[in-house]
Design a protein around this motif. Structure first.
Motif, short mmCIF file in Angstrom:
data_model
loop_
_atom_site.label_atom_id
_atom_site.label_comp_id
_atom_site.label_asym_id
_atom_site.label_seq_id
_atom_site.Cartn_x
_atom_site.Cartn_y
_atom_site.Cartn_z
N PHE A 34 0.65 -1.23 -0.02
CA PHE A 34 -0.19 0.04 -0.06
C PHE A 34 1.00 1.22 0.11
O PHE A 34 0.80 2.27 -0.81
CB PHE A 34 -0.98 0.04 1.29
N VAL A 35 2.04 1.41 0.72
CA VAL A 35 2.68 2.32 0.81
C VAL A 35 3.51 2.75 -0.54
O VAL A 35 3.61 3.83 -0.92
CB VAL A 35 3.87 2.36 1.99
N LEU A 36 3.99 1.31 -1.25
CA LEU A 36 4.93 1.67 -2.56
C LEU A 36 3.80 2.20 -3.37
O LEU A 36 4.13 3.03 -3.98
CB LEU A 36 5.16 0.44 -2.95
N LEU A 37 2.53 1.74 -3.42
CA LEU A 37 1.51 2.19 -4.52
C LEU A 37 0.94 3.43 -4.16
O LEU A 37 0.73 4.40 -4.98
CB LEU A 37 0.14 1.18 -4.64
N LEU A 38 0.70 3.79 -2.83
CA LEU A 38 0.67 5.22 -2.66
C LEU A 38 1.71 6.11 -3.09
O LEU A 38 1.30 7.25 -3.54
CB LEU A 38 0.05 5.15 -1.02
N GLY A 39 2.98 5.83 -2.75
CA GLY A 39 4.11 6.62 -3.13
C GLY A 39 4.12 7.04 -4.72
O GLY A 39 4.44 7.97 -5.14
N GLY A 40 3.53 5.77 -5.52
CA GLY A 40 3.71 5.72 -6.99
C GLY A 40 2.67 6.81 -7.43
O GLY A 40 2.80 7.64 -8.35
N ALA A 41 1.57 6.72 -6.85
CA ALA A 41 0.33 7.80 -6.93
C ALA A 41 0.81 9.10 -6.78
O ALA A 41 0.33 9.97 -7.63
CB ALA A 41 -0.71 7.42 -6.34
N ILE A 42 1.54 9.26 -5.80
CA ILE A 42 1.79 10.63 -5.30
C ILE A 42 2.98 11.33 -6.19
O ILE A 42 2.89 12.36 -6.73
CB ILE A 42 2.30 10.86 -3.79
N ALA A 43 3.78 10.35 -6.75
CA ALA A 43 4.96 10.53 -7.64
C ALA A 43 4.24 10.96 -9.07
O ALA A 43 4.60 12.03 -9.71
CB ALA A 43 5.96 9.38 -7.60
N ARG A 44 3.24 10.24 -9.46
CA ARG A 44 2.68 10.79 -10.72
C ARG A 44 2.07 11.90 -10.62
O ARG A 44 2.00 12.61 -11.41
CB ARG A 44 1.69 9.66 -11.06
N LEU A 45 1.17 12.05 -9.17
CA LEU A 45 0.69 13.43 -9.41
C LEU A 45 1.82 14.72 -9.46
O LEU A 45 1.61 15.69 -10.12
CB LEU A 45 -0.11 13.49 -7.79
N LEU A 46 3.01 14.46 -8.87
CA LEU A 46 3.81 15.28 -8.85
C LEU A 46 4.61 15.52 -10.07
O LEU A 46 4.99 16.83 -10.52
CB LEU A 46 5.03 15.34 -7.46
N THR A 47 4.50 14.62 -10.99
CA THR A 47 5.54 14.74 -12.30
C THR A 47 4.54 15.07 -13.35
O THR A 47 4.62 15.49 -14.32
CB THR A 47 6.11 13.58 -12.44
N HIS A 48 3.31 14.43 -13.24
CA HIS A 48 2.31 14.55 -14.65
C HIS A 48 1.01 15.14 -13.89
O HIS A 48 -0.16 14.87 -14.85
CB HIS A 48 1.98 13.09 -15.32
N GLY A 49 0.71 15.69 -12.76
CA GLY A 49 -0.24 16.40 -12.34
C GLY A 49 -0.51 17.68 -13.07
O GLY A 49 0.15 18.12 -14.21
N PRO A 50 -1.77 18.37 -12.77
CA PRO A 50 -2.26 19.64 -13.37
C PRO A 50 -1.26 20.61 -12.95
O PRO A 50 -0.52 20.42 -12.18
CB PRO A 50 -3.42 20.05 -12.77
N ALA A 51 -1.00 21.82 -13.82
CA ALA A 51 -0.37 22.70 -13.73
C ALA A 51 -0.47 23.63 -12.72
O ALA A 51 0.25 24.29 -12.07
CB ALA A 51 -0.06 23.59 -14.96
N ASP A 52 -1.75 23.51 -12.02
CA ASP A 52 -2.22 24.45 -11.15
C ASP A 52 -1.63 23.84 -9.81
O ASP A 52 -1.86 22.96 -9.41
CB ASP A 52 -3.79 24.45 -11.06
#
Length: 416
Positions: free
Chosen positions: A27-45
């Motif tokens: 869960f921690v690894l997948l949660l970290g992956g989701a956060i990493a994607r948010l920070l790298t491919h998330g909205p410009a806002d």
């Protein structure tokens, strides 16, 4: 600490503890992956990214540590309102994140195991189906280009596997709990049966000891006092002798009872050998009643001495057989024969009385206690590792024999 009734306590079961660590690590690894994607491919806002990140962190903390204050239900119990509130909050946050950030779908599999596995199957399966459907809708919603069937099939397949593992685990837990309950009941029943068997055996032992000591002594005293009463006026010396014999019998009975209470060797064997005890018994039993003779037949190489519990059984059986001959047979003569061979010791008590049909079992009278002698003697012989035989016919007297096979280290145990 989780309190799920059908799942082992992680603090007590090493396997369950390792599984919990593995699920939480995933869960921690997948949660970290989701956060990493948010920070790298998330909205410009940046502001929107910031509060979505905060939601991810709150979601992760609630999944990992929220159950400490909202433990799951025990086995067979309904989930508490606190646990349902925690689970509802987790699912709501996940649904919000799923709407805002598609990478939240990566947390689905650990969520199924960490959030739904403690619920009853009738609640967990529908909730798992809803979670899988939401994942499919989210994947299809954000997909671009041509339709990819894996967007539907993969979540359904993974959700099916997770749900099947969940249901199978619950069924195994239920069977295990039933097996434990059955084993517990069986253990309790066995303990109760052993207690009853022990109490019954002790009751039989006490009954036999009382019958062979106190009852026989009282019977002898009664006969002596009746004889004294008959001769009180015509032969006062003989009457006085009978009274003295009755007093001696009472003294011996009192000593026997005291030793019996202390679970000690019979008084006659404590002071004498088996041969001396049987010879003394024959001498004391001659008046009033039939004349009693003792004979000894010993072969060369016979074991000496005979084990103590065998001696006690032989003496008690002889006492009982003499009492039966004196009280019921009308015999004029009784012969006690002790035979010691290399591999067996036997005592025979033969009388010339009225006899009886040995093929018919004696009837026990609760009022008089008659009929207790032969069954008691058989039980005593069996406990000593031997056997009791009775030969008799109406008008032909009776012979009671007890034989105990001997081996180098003691009597050979025989089946009852």
């Amino acid at each position: 600490m989780e309190r799920g009734g059908t799942h082992p306590d992680p603090d007590a079961d090493p396997g369950a503890r390792r599984l919990t660590i593995a699920v939480r690590t995933a869960f921690v690894l997948l949660l970290g992956g989701a956060i990493a994607r948010l920070l790298t491919h998330g909205p410009a806002d940046g502001a929107r990214t910031g509060w979505v990140l905060a939601l991810f962190l709150v979601f992760g903390a609630l999944c990992l540590f929220g159950r400490l204050g909202a433990p799951g239900p025990r086995y067979g119990e309904r989930p508490t309102a606190r646990h349902l509130l925690w689970l509802g909050t987790v699912l709501t946050l996940w649904l919000v994140l799923l709407t805002l950030e598609p990478s939240a779908t990566w947390c689905t599999m650990p969520l199924l195991f960490t959030g739904l596995h403690q619920l009853p199957v009738r609640l967990a399966v529908p909730l798992a189906a809803v979670v899988v459907a939401l994942v499919v809708v989210s994947e299809v919603r954000v997909s671009t280009g041509d339709f990819n069937p894996n967007l539907v099939l993969a979540p359904v397949a993974l959700g099916t596997v997770a749900t099947a593992v969940l249901v199978h685990g619950r069924q195994l837990a239920v069977r295990q709990r039933r097996l434990i309950d059955d084993l517990t009941r069986t253990r309790d029943d066995l303990a109760a049966t052993e207690h009853y068997a022990g109490a019954l055996a002790e009751r039989q032992r006490l009954s036999a000891e009382i019958h062979d000591t106190l009852a026989q002594s009282l019977s002898s005293q009664q006969m002596l006092l009746q004889a004294a009463q008959r001769h009180w006026r015509t032969a006062p010396d003989a009457a006085l002798a009978h009274v003295r014999d009755a007093a001696d019998t009472a003294d011996r009975a009192l000593a026997e009872v005291r030793r019996f209470v202390g679970d000690l060797t019979p008084l006659d064997l404590a002071e004498n050998s088996l041969v001396q005890a049987l010879r003394g018994l024959a001498e004391r039993s001659g008046t009033p009643g039939p004349a009693v003779e003792f004979r000894l037949d010993t072969a060369p190489g016979a074991p000496s001495p005979v084990p103590g519990r065998v001696e006690a059984a032989l003496l008690r059986v002889t006492q009982q057989a003499l009492a039966n001959a004196r009280e019921h047979s009308g015999a004029e003569r009784v012969v006690i024969t002790l035979t010691c061979l290399e591999d067996v010791v036997t005592v025979d008590i033969a009388d010339d009385g009225d006899g009886f049909d040995a093929r018919r079992p004696a009837r026990v009278s609760r009022a008089s206690g008659r009929g207790q002698g032969l069954p008691g003697m058989r039980r005593r012989a069996q406990r000593a590792g031997g056997a009791l035989t009775v030969e008799s016919a109406p008008g032909e007297g009776a012979v009671v024999s007890m034989s105990v096979p001997l081996v180098a280290d003691g009597p050979r145990r025989q089946a009852p």
